[in-house]
Design a protein around this motif. Structure first.
Motif, PDB file in Angstrom:
ATOM      1  N   GLY A 115       0.766  -1.231   0.000  1.00 36.88           N
ATOM      2  CA  GLY A 115       0.000   0.000   0.000  1.00 36.88           C
ATOM      3  C   GLY A 115       0.797   1.282   0.000  1.00 36.88           C
ATOM      4  N   TRP A 116       2.076   1.232  -0.390  1.00 35.71           N
ATOM      5  CA  TRP A 116       2.910   2.429  -0.441  1.00 35.71           C
ATOM      6  C   TRP A 116       3.467   2.618  -1.846  1.00 35.71           C
ATOM      7  N   TYR A 117       3.593   3.872  -2.246  1.00 37.93           N
ATOM      8  CA  TYR A 117       4.279   4.181  -3.492  1.00 37.93           C
ATOM      9  C   TYR A 117       5.785   4.198  -3.220  1.00 37.93           C
ATOM     10  N   GLY A 118       6.574   4.591  -4.207  1.00 40.64           N
ATOM     11  CA  GLY A 118       8.022   4.563  -4.063  1.00 40.64           C
ATOM     12  C   GLY A 118       8.546   5.630  -3.118  1.00 40.64           C
ATOM     13  N   LYS A 131      -1.256   4.668  -0.255  1.00 45.64           N
ATOM     14  CA  LYS A 131      -2.503   4.493  -0.987  1.00 45.64           C
ATOM     15  C   LYS A 131      -3.647   4.537   0.028  1.00 45.64           C
ATOM     16  N   ASN A 132      -4.841   4.131  -0.355  1.00 43.63           N
ATOM     17  CA  ASN A 132      -5.964   4.228   0.586  1.00 43.63           C
ATOM     18  C   ASN A 132      -5.829   3.262   1.751  1.00 43.63           C
ATOM     19  N   VAL A 133      -5.145   2.139   1.532  1.00 45.83           N
ATOM     20  CA  VAL A 133      -4.851   1.188   2.609  1.00 45.83           C
ATOM     21  C   VAL A 133      -3.364   0.871   2.556  1.00 45.83           C
ATOM     22  N   ALA A 134      -2.670   1.042   3.665  1.00 49.22           N
ATOM     23  CA  ALA A 134      -1.228   0.801   3.714  1.00 49.22           C
ATOM     24  C   ALA A 134      -0.889   0.048   4.992  1.00 49.22           C
ATOM     25  N   GLU A 135       0.243  -0.668   4.945  1.00 54.60           N
ATOM     26  CA  GLU A 135       0.630  -1.510   6.078  1.00 54.60           C
ATOM     27  C   GLU A 135       2.042  -1.194   6.546  1.00 54.60           C
ATOM     28  N   ILE A 136       2.236  -1.298   7.864  1.00 53.95           N
ATOM     29  CA  ILE A 136       3.567  -1.264   8.471  1.00 53.95           C
ATOM     30  C   ILE A 136       3.721  -2.579   9.217  1.00 53.95           C
ATOM     31  N   LYS A 137       4.693  -3.391   8.790  1.00 55.21           N
ATOM     32  CA  LYS A 137       4.877  -4.711   9.383  1.00 55.21           C
ATOM     33  C   LYS A 137       6.014  -4.649  10.400  1.00 55.21           C
ATOM     34  N   ILE A 138       5.736  -5.092  11.602  1.00 55.30           N
ATOM     35  CA  ILE A 138       6.712  -5.043  12.684  1.00 55.30           C
ATOM     36  C   ILE A 138       6.838  -6.425  13.294  1.00 55.30           C
ATOM     37  N   THR A 139       7.725  -6.558  14.261  1.00 59.09           N
ATOM     38  CA  THR A 139       7.892  -7.814  14.985  1.00 59.09           C
ATOM     39  C   THR A 139       7.283  -7.666  16.375  1.00 59.09           C
ATOM     40  N   SER A 195      -2.225  -1.142  10.336  1.00 60.30           N
ATOM     41  CA  SER A 195      -2.937  -0.825   9.097  1.00 60.30           C
ATOM     42  C   SER A 195      -3.376   0.633   9.130  1.00 60.30           C
ATOM     43  N   ILE A 196      -3.198   1.315   8.007  1.00 57.79           N
ATOM     44  CA  ILE A 196      -3.587   2.712   7.876  1.00 57.79           C
ATOM     45  C   ILE A 196      -4.644   2.801   6.780  1.00 57.79           C
ATOM     46  N   HIS A 197      -5.822   3.340   7.128  1.00 60.41           N
ATOM     47  CA  HIS A 197      -6.917   3.513   6.175  1.00 60.41           C
ATOM     48  C   HIS A 197      -7.188   5.005   6.044  1.00 60.41           C
ATOM     49  N   THR A 198      -7.183   5.507   4.842  1.00 59.03           N
ATOM     50  CA  THR A 198      -7.358   6.942   4.656  1.00 59.03           C
ATOM     51  C   THR A 198      -7.982   7.236   3.301  1.00 59.03           C
ATOM     52  N   ALA A 199      -8.624   8.402   3.221  1.00 62.52           N
ATOM     53  CA  ALA A 199      -9.135   8.862   1.935  1.00 62.52           C
ATOM     54  C   ALA A 199      -7.974   9.299   1.052  1.00 62.52           C
ATOM     55  N   THR A 200      -8.139   9.176  -0.252  1.00 62.78           N
ATOM     56  CA  THR A 200      -7.091   9.569  -1.193  1.00 62.78           C
ATOM     57  C   THR A 200      -7.633  10.607  -2.173  1.00 62.78           C
ATOM     58  N   VAL A 201      -6.724  11.406  -2.694  1.00 62.37           N
ATOM     59  CA  VAL A 201      -7.064  12.383  -3.734  1.00 62.37           C
ATOM     60  C   VAL A 201      -5.981  12.355  -4.801  1.00 62.37           C
ATOM     61  N   LYS A 202      -6.330  12.785  -5.991  1.00 67.15           N
ATOM     62  CA  LYS A 202      -5.374  12.862  -7.084  1.00 67.15           C
ATOM     63  C   LYS A 202      -4.917  14.305  -7.257  1.00 67.15           C
ATOM     64  N   GLY A 216      -2.656   9.270  -0.356  1.00 65.37           N
ATOM     65  CA  GLY A 216      -3.221   9.328   0.986  1.00 65.37           C
ATOM     66  C   GLY A 216      -2.424  10.264   1.868  1.00 65.37           C
ATOM     67  N   ILE A 217      -1.616   9.692   2.775  1.00 64.49           N
ATOM     68  CA  ILE A 217      -0.760  10.498   3.632  1.00 64.49           C
ATOM     69  C   ILE A 217       0.676  10.412   3.142  1.00 64.49           C
ATOM     70  N   CYS A 218       1.474  11.400   3.510  1.00 64.15           N
ATOM     71  CA  CYS A 218       2.887  11.440   3.116  1.00 64.15           C
ATOM     72  C   CYS A 218       3.737  11.179   4.348  1.00 64.15           C
ATOM     73  N   LEU A 219       4.255   9.964   4.474  1.00 61.78           N
ATOM     74  CA  LEU A 219       5.046   9.564   5.636  1.00 61.78           C
ATOM     75  C   LEU A 219       6.460  10.122   5.519  1.00 61.78           C
ATOM     76  N   ASP A 220       6.888  10.898   6.528  1.00 59.24           N
ATOM     77  CA  ASP A 220       8.245  11.443   6.503  1.00 59.24           C
ATOM     78  C   ASP A 220       9.041  11.082   7.748  1.00 59.24           C
ATOM     79  N   GLU A 221       8.434  10.310   8.662  1.00 61.49           N
ATOM     80  CA  GLU A 221       9.140   9.865   9.866  1.00 61.49           C
ATOM     81  C   GLU A 221       8.597   8.512  10.282  1.00 61.49           C
ATOM     82  N   LEU A 222       9.475   7.586  10.574  1.00 62.28           N
ATOM     83  CA  LEU A 222       9.087   6.268  11.071  1.00 62.28           C
ATOM     84  C   LEU A 222      10.161   5.802  12.037  1.00 62.28           C
TER      85      LEU A 222
END
Length: 699
Positions: A115-118, A131-139, A195-202, A216-222
């Motif tokens: 669910g993430w672009y480049g 994207k509208n649904v994105a995942e962060i996989k952790i341990t 899981s991240i669920h969000t509205a998207t726009v073009k 969707g959202i623009c992740l700049d910190e993790l």
């Protein structure tokens, strides 16, 4: 120095509100005085400034001039400058936005799932859009996850962006985002998925931009706690294990993208897909400095493949690079659209001694269909194929590749006879990858009629002596790889039966130990499927090839793949899923038990795998440094074959035990040391077991 009075007042008012304008307790006045005196001396007028303003109180025709002179003391200037410097220094390393860019890219690569672009370069560091649904996989041992993201939804639409977060499928909370940046911290002990669920726009619907992605959202910190570089004891043990299995000696396949420029604009190309984040310019060539860094690896590479997002012949140095590799004896492989195959180019290609394969893309022999797909005439390509077919040294090396689409499939039925008339003997049909979901109507249904056309093509190829291969995304039951020598690399990707293995589920892939992909900007990736979206393991502009090949990022990638922790490989369809075979088949050369003389070599190897070696396992010493070469200077009639030296002398070798490989060599003095390597026949080559004769273990 002259300024309007209004601006002077504004400047003085703003200065009082600035952080560095407040008094810093305990700062010695002599230091202020010295700095102020120095500034005043540089200005040359003892800190006196004249401010002149022109104000029009009664309209444009009546003007009044007011002159004001004031003196700024050296102490004031000293305080002002010192506090500004201190504020800048103290702020430089603070704040949630101050982090290591390389570490952030690595964290994105390791933890971002579907669910993430480049990953892109933002103004302050790496960013990635969802994207509208994105995942962060952790341990499960992760205690906290901190997300920092921005949104332009409110700016574009005027309504808040609703962002919902869930852990392991259970709803956590919802955020209504209006502000430019939001930072969230989640307690995640025992969880494995956010899981991240969000509205998207073009963006293209609100501003002038070619970007038609739904954002969707623009992740700049993790930030992941425990911090990724500080591994847990289990991860540290896995990392040591991965280092032990790191490849020694030479690389297998080196894939190089020397350009992203192309002279076509094909409908199905990812470069022109609307969902492509366009992380690279479409007209850029690899510069000479990157190629220079590749030369040490090139000398010993098993194969060099020129392949990427551009047309190789647009690079002015492609043929010289190809000829350089050929002079080193490196087998080469490249792909081209065939538009630039003219007389001189073909003559230089015919002179190459180690050209293994040349793929020419032709989607249809019908000129009208071809031009509709690729935007250029077909005739130059067909003429180039005829000229290639006239060279006996090239005809067997040329492979025509066609992307199968609904509009091209029927026309391909006549292609085998045309290729045979040109002297071309190899045809590959590949399925269509619909990168931006705009070509769904071009994907064949592969119903009874489509299968009948494919069978017709098969029969025509058999009659005309054409070697045919059918490749994904053609349905799996129709996939078939020719058994001719030209397609041995494709056959190496065939699925194997690894039943009986235990361990975490992962991709049963050996690419990170066998090959690398280098893009035109010097970025290094484990394979082309892993791609630019997940982050590079190094860059040749900043590091040497060997430092990257055996470096921490690449080693961590291999470790995560072995343990099933690398989410960047989750969606890969090229490799089957299951426990990774390498830890089960692992071995380690024991230098203290290795020696060589003029006529004999002895190699001691420890079984560090998970099962007992028997003769049925077919663990052997093979010729390496061009695997399976049959021209070894040391060849002795006692060898199993010209490319297989011997097996171990013991009947059984349990895990932890030692096997002895003893073999005779011809008593000749070789010009240079030769490489050999352990392999399980028809299974895998062990990447960390390369050694030289005369004996020295590769580092």
């Amino acid at each position: 120095m002259e300024r309007p009075i209004a601006w002077m007042r504004y400047w003085r008012r703003q200065n009082r509100n600035r952080r560095y304008g407040r008094r810093v307790a305990g700062t010695p006045q002599p230091l202020f005085f010295f700095l102020g005196w120095l500034i005043a001396a540089l200005f040359g007028h003892a800190g006196q400034f004249r401010w002149v303003a022109v104000t029009p109180p009664c309209g444009e025709r009546h003007r009044q001039t007011v002159s004001t002179t004031f003196t700024i003391s050296p102490v004031f200037w000293g305080k002002f400058m010192l506090k500004a410097i201190l504020a800048r220094v103290l702020d430089k390393g603070k704040g949630s936005r101050a982090y290591d860019r390389k570490l952030l890219r690595s964290t994105f690569a390791r933890y971002l799932g579907r669910g993430w672009y480049g990953v892109e370069d933002g103004p302050r560091g790496p960013i990635v859009w969802s994207k509208n649904v994105a995942e962060i996989k952790i341990t499960p041992n992760v205690t906290k996850v901190t997300l920092g993201f921005t949104t332009r939804h409110y700016q574009w639409t005027g309504s808040p962006q609703i962002v919902g977060l869930a852990k392991d499928g259970g709803d956590e909370f919802t955020v209504s985002a209006k502000s430019k940046r939001i930072v969230l911290t989640l307690n995640c002990k025992g969880n494995s998925l956010i899981s991240i669920h969000t509205a998207t726009v073009k963006p293209s619907e609100f501003e002038q931009t070619p970007d038609s992605r739904a954002l969707g959202i623009c992740l700049d910190e993790l930030t992941i706690k425990p911090d990724p570089p500080h591994a847990t004891s289990e991860e540290a043990q896995d990392l040591l294990r991965a280092k032990e299995l790191n490849p020694t000696g030479v690389i297998g396949s080196l894939q190089v993208e020397i350009t992203s420029a192309c002279n076509l604009k094909c409908r199905m190309c990812i470069n022109h897909a609307s969902t492509n984040p366009r992380l690279w310019p479409l007209s850029a060539h690899m510069d000479a400095s990157v190629w220079e860094k590749l030369r040490p690896a090139l000398r010993d590479a098993e194969a060099l493949v020129f392949m990427g997002s551009g047309e190789v012949f647009t690079h002015p140095n492609f043929l010289p690079y190809l000829e350089e590799a050929d002079g080193l004896g490196v087998p080469t492989d490249f792909s081209t659209n065939g538009q630039l195959l003219v007389g001189e180019v073909i003559d230089r290609l015919a002179a190459l001694r180690n050209l293994a394969r040349m793929a020419v893309s032709v989607d249809s022999p019908d000129a009208e269909i071809y031009e509709r797909i690729r935007g250029r005439p077909l005739s130059p390509v067909l003429q180039g194929l005829r000229d290639l077919g006239r060279h006996s040294t090239l005809a067997d090396r040329v492979c025509v590749v066609a992307v199968v689409m609904r509009s091209t499939l029927k026309s391909l039925a006549a292609f085998p006879r045309q290729l045979a008339e040109m002297g071309i003997k190899h045809l590959v049909l590949r399925g269509l990858f619909d990168y931006d979901f705009s070509l769904g109507g071009e994907i064949p249904a592969y119903d009874t009629d489509d299968v009948a056309v494919l069978n017709t093509i098969k029969n025509e190829c058999r009659i005309c002596g054409i070697h045919l291969s059918l490749m994904p995304t053609i349905p799996a039951e129709l996939v078939e790889v020719s058994h001719d020598d030209l397609h041995r690399i494709l056959r190496a990707e065939d699925r194997q039966n690894w039943d009986g293995l235990s361990g975490p589920e992962t991709k049963q892939c050996f690419d990170p130990w066998e090959r690398v992909v280098v893009t035109r900007d010097g970025s290094v990736y484990p394979c082309e499927a892993y791609g630019q979206s997940s982050g590079a393991v190094g860059n040749l502009k900043a590091e040497t090839f060997q430092d990257i090949w055996g470096g921490e990022l690449f080693t961590r990638f291999r470790s995560d793949l072995l343990r099933g922790r690398h989410v960047g490989c989750v969606d890969c369809v090229r490799r089957q899923t299951g426990p990774h075979p390498l830890p089960h088949y692992a071995a380690r050369i024991l230098p203290e038990g290795c020696w060589s003389s003029e006529e004999e070599v002895n190699v001691s190897v420890q079984n560090i795998g998970a099962f007992t070696w028997t003769k049925d396992a077919r663990l052997r010493v093979g010729t390496s440094g061009r695997r399976d070469r049959t021209n070894s200077t040391y060849y002795h009639p006692s060898w199993l074959a010209p490319n297989r030296v011997c097996t171990f002398s013991e009947e059984r070798v349990a895990p932890g035990g030692t096997a002895t490989f003893s073999f005779r060599i011809s008593p000749v003095k070789a010009v240079a040391a030769e490489r050999f390597q352990l392999l399980f026949e028809e299974r895998l080559w062990l990447p960390n077991t390369v050694f030289h004769v005369p004996f020295t273990k590769c580092q």
